[in-house]
Design a protein around this motif. Structure first.
Motif, PDB file in Angstrom:
ATOM      1  N   GLU A 220       5.018 -25.012  69.963  1.00  0.00           N
ATOM      2  CA  GLU A 220       5.896 -24.433  70.994  1.00  0.00           C
ATOM      3  C   GLU A 220       5.358 -23.080  71.448  1.00  0.00           C
ATOM      4  OE1 GLU A 220       8.578 -25.324  72.662  1.00  0.00           O
ATOM      5  OE2 GLU A 220       8.718 -27.328  71.800  1.00  0.00           O
ATOM      6  N   ALA A 221       4.869 -22.280  70.502  1.00  0.00           N
ATOM      7  CA  ALA A 221       4.318 -20.961  70.844  1.00  0.00           C
ATOM      8  C   ALA A 221       3.079 -21.098  71.721  1.00  0.00           C
ATOM      9  CB  ALA A 221       3.986 -20.199  69.564  1.00  0.00           C
ATOM     10  N   LEU A 222       2.229 -22.084  71.415  1.00  0.00           N
ATOM     11  CA  LEU A 222       1.022 -22.291  72.238  1.00  0.00           C
ATOM     12  C   LEU A 222       1.388 -22.662  73.664  1.00  0.00           C
ATOM     13  CD1 LEU A 222      -1.307 -24.224  69.743  1.00  0.00           C
ATOM     14  CD2 LEU A 222      -1.427 -21.815  70.409  1.00  0.00           C
ATOM     15  N   ARG A 223       2.501 -23.376  73.838  1.00  0.00           N
ATOM     16  CA  ARG A 223       2.947 -23.730  75.193  1.00  0.00           C
ATOM     17  C   ARG A 223       3.387 -22.500  75.977  1.00  0.00           C
ATOM     18  NH1 ARG A 223       4.327 -29.040  73.170  1.00  0.00           N
ATOM     19  NH2 ARG A 223       6.178 -28.301  72.101  1.00  0.00           N
ATOM     20  N   GLU A 224       3.755 -21.444  75.231  1.00  0.00           N
ATOM     21  CA  GLU A 224       4.164 -20.192  75.883  1.00  0.00           C
ATOM     22  C   GLU A 224       2.974 -19.406  76.436  1.00  0.00           C
ATOM     23  OE1 GLU A 224       7.217 -18.967  76.308  1.00  0.00           O
ATOM     24  OE2 GLU A 224       8.407 -20.392  75.111  1.00  0.00           O
ATOM     25  N   ILE A 225       1.758 -19.751  75.967  1.00  0.00           N
ATOM     26  CA  ILE A 225       0.554 -19.032  76.406  1.00  0.00           C
ATOM     27  C   ILE A 225      -0.044 -19.788  77.592  1.00  0.00           C
ATOM     28  CG2 ILE A 225      -1.697 -18.116  75.709  1.00  0.00           C
ATOM     29  CD1 ILE A 225      -0.708 -18.266  72.789  1.00  0.00           C
ATOM     30  N   SER A 226       0.141 -19.273  78.768  1.00  0.00           N
ATOM     31  CA  SER A 226      -0.221 -20.004  79.990  1.00  0.00           C
ATOM     32  C   SER A 226      -1.726 -20.221  80.141  1.00  0.00           C
ATOM     33  CB  SER A 226       0.309 -19.253  81.218  1.00  0.00           C
ATOM     34  OG  SER A 226      -0.210 -17.940  81.254  1.00  0.00           O
ATOM     35  N   ASP A 227      -2.526 -19.272  79.628  1.00  0.00           N
ATOM     36  CA  ASP A 227      -3.977 -19.397  79.813  1.00  0.00           C
ATOM     37  C   ASP A 227      -4.712 -19.565  78.477  1.00  0.00           C
ATOM     38  OD1 ASP A 227      -3.372 -16.882  78.901  1.00  0.00           O
ATOM     39  OD2 ASP A 227      -4.871 -15.858  80.140  1.00  0.00           O
ATOM     40  N   PHE A 228      -4.091 -20.281  77.526  1.00  0.00           N
ATOM     41  CA  PHE A 228      -4.719 -20.473  76.217  1.00  0.00           C
ATOM     42  C   PHE A 228      -5.998 -21.288  76.363  1.00  0.00           C
ATOM     43  CE2 PHE A 228      -4.923 -23.118  72.221  1.00  0.00           C
ATOM     44  CZ  PHE A 228      -5.492 -22.115  71.443  1.00  0.00           C
ATOM     45  N   LYS A 229      -7.127 -20.680  76.009  1.00  0.00           N
ATOM     46  CA  LYS A 229      -8.433 -21.331  76.189  1.00  0.00           C
ATOM     47  C   LYS A 229      -9.061 -21.734  74.863  1.00  0.00           C
ATOM     48  CE  LYS A 229      -9.573 -18.958  80.526  1.00  0.00           C
ATOM     49  NZ  LYS A 229      -8.305 -18.227  80.675  1.00  0.00           N
ATOM     50  N   GLY A 230      -8.381 -21.442  73.754  1.00  0.00           N
ATOM     51  CA  GLY A 230      -8.955 -21.735  72.454  1.00  0.00           C
ATOM     52  C   GLY A 230      -8.618 -23.124  71.950  1.00  0.00           C
ATOM     53  N   SER A 326       9.602 -13.047  63.573  1.00  0.00           N
ATOM     54  CA  SER A 326      10.887 -13.674  63.241  1.00  0.00           C
ATOM     55  C   SER A 326      10.706 -15.181  63.129  1.00  0.00           C
ATOM     56  CB  SER A 326      11.923 -13.361  64.322  1.00  0.00           C
ATOM     57  OG  SER A 326      12.073 -11.962  64.476  1.00  0.00           O
ATOM     58  N   PRO A 327      11.216 -15.810  62.066  1.00  0.00           N
ATOM     59  CA  PRO A 327      11.033 -17.250  61.889  1.00  0.00           C
ATOM     60  C   PRO A 327      11.587 -18.054  63.058  1.00  0.00           C
ATOM     61  CG  PRO A 327      12.696 -16.381  60.369  1.00  0.00           C
ATOM     62  CD  PRO A 327      12.022 -15.210  60.986  1.00  0.00           C
ATOM     63  N   GLY A 328      10.758 -18.948  63.580  1.00  0.00           N
ATOM     64  CA  GLY A 328      11.195 -19.812  64.677  1.00  0.00           C
ATOM     65  C   GLY A 328      11.139 -19.174  66.051  1.00  0.00           C
ATOM     66  N   ASP A 329      10.741 -17.905  66.133  1.00  0.00           N
ATOM     67  CA  ASP A 329      10.693 -17.210  67.424  1.00  0.00           C
ATOM     68  C   ASP A 329       9.349 -17.490  68.092  1.00  0.00           C
ATOM     69  OD1 ASP A 329      10.558 -15.378  69.547  1.00  0.00           O
ATOM     70  OD2 ASP A 329      11.859 -13.950  68.513  1.00  0.00           O
ATOM     71  N   THR A 330       9.321 -18.478  68.969  1.00  0.00           N
ATOM     72  CA  THR A 330       8.062 -18.914  69.576  1.00  0.00           C
ATOM     73  C   THR A 330       7.497 -17.894  70.562  1.00  0.00           C
ATOM     74  OG1 THR A 330       9.298 -20.150  71.251  1.00  0.00           O
ATOM     75  CG2 THR A 330       8.612 -21.350  69.283  1.00  0.00           C
ATOM     76  N   VAL A 331       8.366 -17.145  71.236  1.00  0.00           N
ATOM     77  CA  VAL A 331       7.901 -16.128  72.193  1.00  0.00           C
ATOM     78  C   VAL A 331       7.199 -14.995  71.446  1.00  0.00           C
ATOM     79  CG1 VAL A 331       8.620 -14.429  73.912  1.00  0.00           C
ATOM     80  CG2 VAL A 331       9.689 -16.689  73.880  1.00  0.00           C
ATOM     81  N   GLU A 332       7.795 -14.554  70.347  1.00  0.00           N
ATOM     82  CA  GLU A 332       7.192 -13.487  69.548  1.00  0.00           C
ATOM     83  C   GLU A 332       5.873 -13.949  68.936  1.00  0.00           C
ATOM     84  OE1 GLU A 332       8.411 -10.415  65.900  1.00  0.00           O
ATOM     85  OE2 GLU A 332       9.788 -12.023  66.489  1.00  0.00           O
ATOM     86  N   LEU A 333       5.843 -15.184  68.445  1.00  0.00           N
ATOM     87  CA  LEU A 333       4.615 -15.727  67.858  1.00  0.00           C
ATOM     88  C   LEU A 333       3.527 -15.820  68.920  1.00  0.00           C
ATOM     89  CD1 LEU A 333       2.947 -17.023  65.631  1.00  0.00           C
ATOM     90  CD2 LEU A 333       4.139 -19.193  66.058  1.00  0.00           C
ATOM     91  N   ALA A 334       3.872 -16.280  70.110  1.00  0.00           N
ATOM     92  CA  ALA A 334       2.893 -16.381  71.202  1.00  0.00           C
ATOM     93  C   ALA A 334       2.320 -15.011  71.542  1.00  0.00           C
ATOM     94  CB  ALA A 334       3.554 -17.002  72.433  1.00  0.00           C
ATOM     95  N   ARG A 335       3.191 -14.008  71.581  1.00  0.00           N
ATOM     96  CA  ARG A 335       2.741 -12.648  71.905  1.00  0.00           C
ATOM     97  C   ARG A 335       1.755 -12.132  70.853  1.00  0.00           C
ATOM     98  NH1 ARG A 335       7.428 -10.552  72.420  1.00  0.00           N
ATOM     99  NH2 ARG A 335       7.608  -9.540  70.388  1.00  0.00           N
ATOM    100  N   GLU A 336       2.055 -12.380  69.572  1.00  0.00           N
ATOM    101  CA  GLU A 336       1.166 -11.920  68.494  1.00  0.00           C
ATOM    102  C   GLU A 336      -0.150 -12.692  68.488  1.00  0.00           C
ATOM    103  OE1 GLU A 336       1.399  -9.331  66.789  1.00  0.00           O
ATOM    104  OE2 GLU A 336       3.509  -8.762  67.027  1.00  0.00           O
TER     105      GLU A 336
END
Length: 383
Positions: A220-230, A326-336
């Motif tokens: 879910e966090a990876l889906r939050e990263i619009s330009d994920f190239k990895g 924070s556990p389950g926080d996909t936006v925070e995980l994506a940012r990190e």
């Protein structure tokens, strides 16, 4: 250095198959032998039995993996016989069923009894709580983290004096998990096996497939990263959780992640796996008793992002050797994740040095052995 000359230590656990408890048992057996003591292990046997014998320890085969009350009672007699015949001076139990047999055997023969509290041992009745309480009945109770210590004090305070609890973290073998010994050949071989291009940034998650381990949270966090190239590798066994694996795979089908996420069942060269990663993720949604993957990855100098739950909070220095989210926080995980993937080479070197130093000081196999043997000698000197 702690000396155990003329001392015979008996460790007790259900079986000797692969796992953190089993690995720790072998590590302590090795430490006992190096300190001049005699190392015995009683269990129902398993894959690690040969390795134990090869190091010079003795294995005693008993049905300690049974929870049958009659077998537990018979094991008391069997252990008493072994303790007398082998001149055992201290017993260390690592699991509840065999711990009950060991507790009564050691108590009857008046020799020190130590336990290691490896997990939270959930209970839904007073009877189950009583069953678990044997792990709090040692003359010393080793908690594998501050989180576990707090769990013991909260749930078993009527069985233990808190002064008897000793925190000894699980130990990482720094000779095995050393970035300096990963050869270029091993590095390139694994990248090829995983079909990684030389330019691919790698996000690695290690752990068996289970919903609470957070593989779905990472996707879910990876889906939050619009330009994920990895590329993201989710490394772990699906045994018993095949439907969950299918659910994870279905969640990325027909999306931009379909070709960027790889599910790998196992890896025989974990130091190389950590070595090729840019960042390691540990996204559990329930508290971990320790978090060996975090310590191993940090021993390899890797930036780790982990849920701020349980013992991982004790391993990671937030903002210095990794990041807590924070556990389950996909936006925070994506940012990190974005932050971690954009660290400069200088920042990466600084984090690698700080991470490995922290593991050396607090979470190494040698620190675990030294502290455990110190517990033994303190009790042996009292008796």
């Amino acid at each position: 250095m702690v000396k155990l000359k003329n001392q015979t230590i008996l460790q007790i656990l259900p079986a000797l198959n692969q796992g953190g408890v089993e690995r720790g048992t072998l590590d302590i057996a090795e430490g006992i032998l190096k300190a001049g003591g005699k190392a015995l292990v009683a269990s129902a046997g398993g894959k690690l039995e040969l390795q134990l014998k090869e190091m010079g320890a003795e294995h005693i085969n008993l049905p300690l993996n049974s929870k049958n009350p009659f077998t537990l009672w018979l094991n008391i007699r069997r252990l008493q016989k072994i303790i007398k015949e082998k001149n055992v001076t201290l017993v260390h139990a690592r699991s509840r069923g065999p711990a009950w047999s060991a507790y009564y055997a050691a108590k009857h023969l008046k020799i020190p009894f130590v336990t290691t509290f490896h997990g939270t041992y959930n209970f839904h009745s007073q009877w189950k709580r009583y069953y678990n309480s044997v792990m709090a009945r040692g003359e010393r109770v080793i908690a594998i983290s501050q989180f576990i210590r707090e769990h013991i004090e909260e749930n078993y305070r009527d069985y233990i004096d808190p002064s008897k609890i000793k925190i000894i973290y699980r130990g990482v073998d720094l000779h095995q998990f050393d970035p300096q010994i990963v050869s270029k050949e091993s590095y390139e071989k694994l990248r090829k096996a995983w079909d990684l291009k030389s330019t691919d940034a790698l996000i690695l998650m290690v752990g068996r497939l289970a919903r609470w381990k957070g593989q779905g949270v990472l996707l879910e966090a990876l889906r939050e990263i619009s330009d994920f190239k990895g590329v993201c590798v989710i490394l772990g066994s699906s045994q018993g959780h095949e439907n969950y694996l299918k659910e994870l795979q279905a969640s990325i089908n027909n999306t931009c992640l379909a070709y960027k996420v790889k599910f790998i069942e196992q890896c025989r060269d974990m130091p190389a796996a950590y070595s090729i990663a840019n960042v390691v993720v540990h996204a559990s949604t329930a508290p971990e008793a320790f978090g060996r993957v975090i310590a191993e990855a940090q021993a390899m100098g890797k930036f780790v992002i982990a849920s701020s739950l349980g013992a991982p909070k004790e391993i990671i220095e937030n903002g210095k050797t990794g990041a807590l989210v924070s556990p389950g926080d996909t936006v925070e995980l994506a940012r990190e994740l974005v932050t971690a993937l954009n660290l400069s080479q200088e920042e990466q070197k600084h984090i690698a040095k700080s991470s490995r130093k922290r593991v050396q000081d607090l979470f190494s196999k040698q620190v675990m052995i030294d502290k455990t043997l110190k517990v033994y000698t303190e009790l042996l000197q009292k008796n």
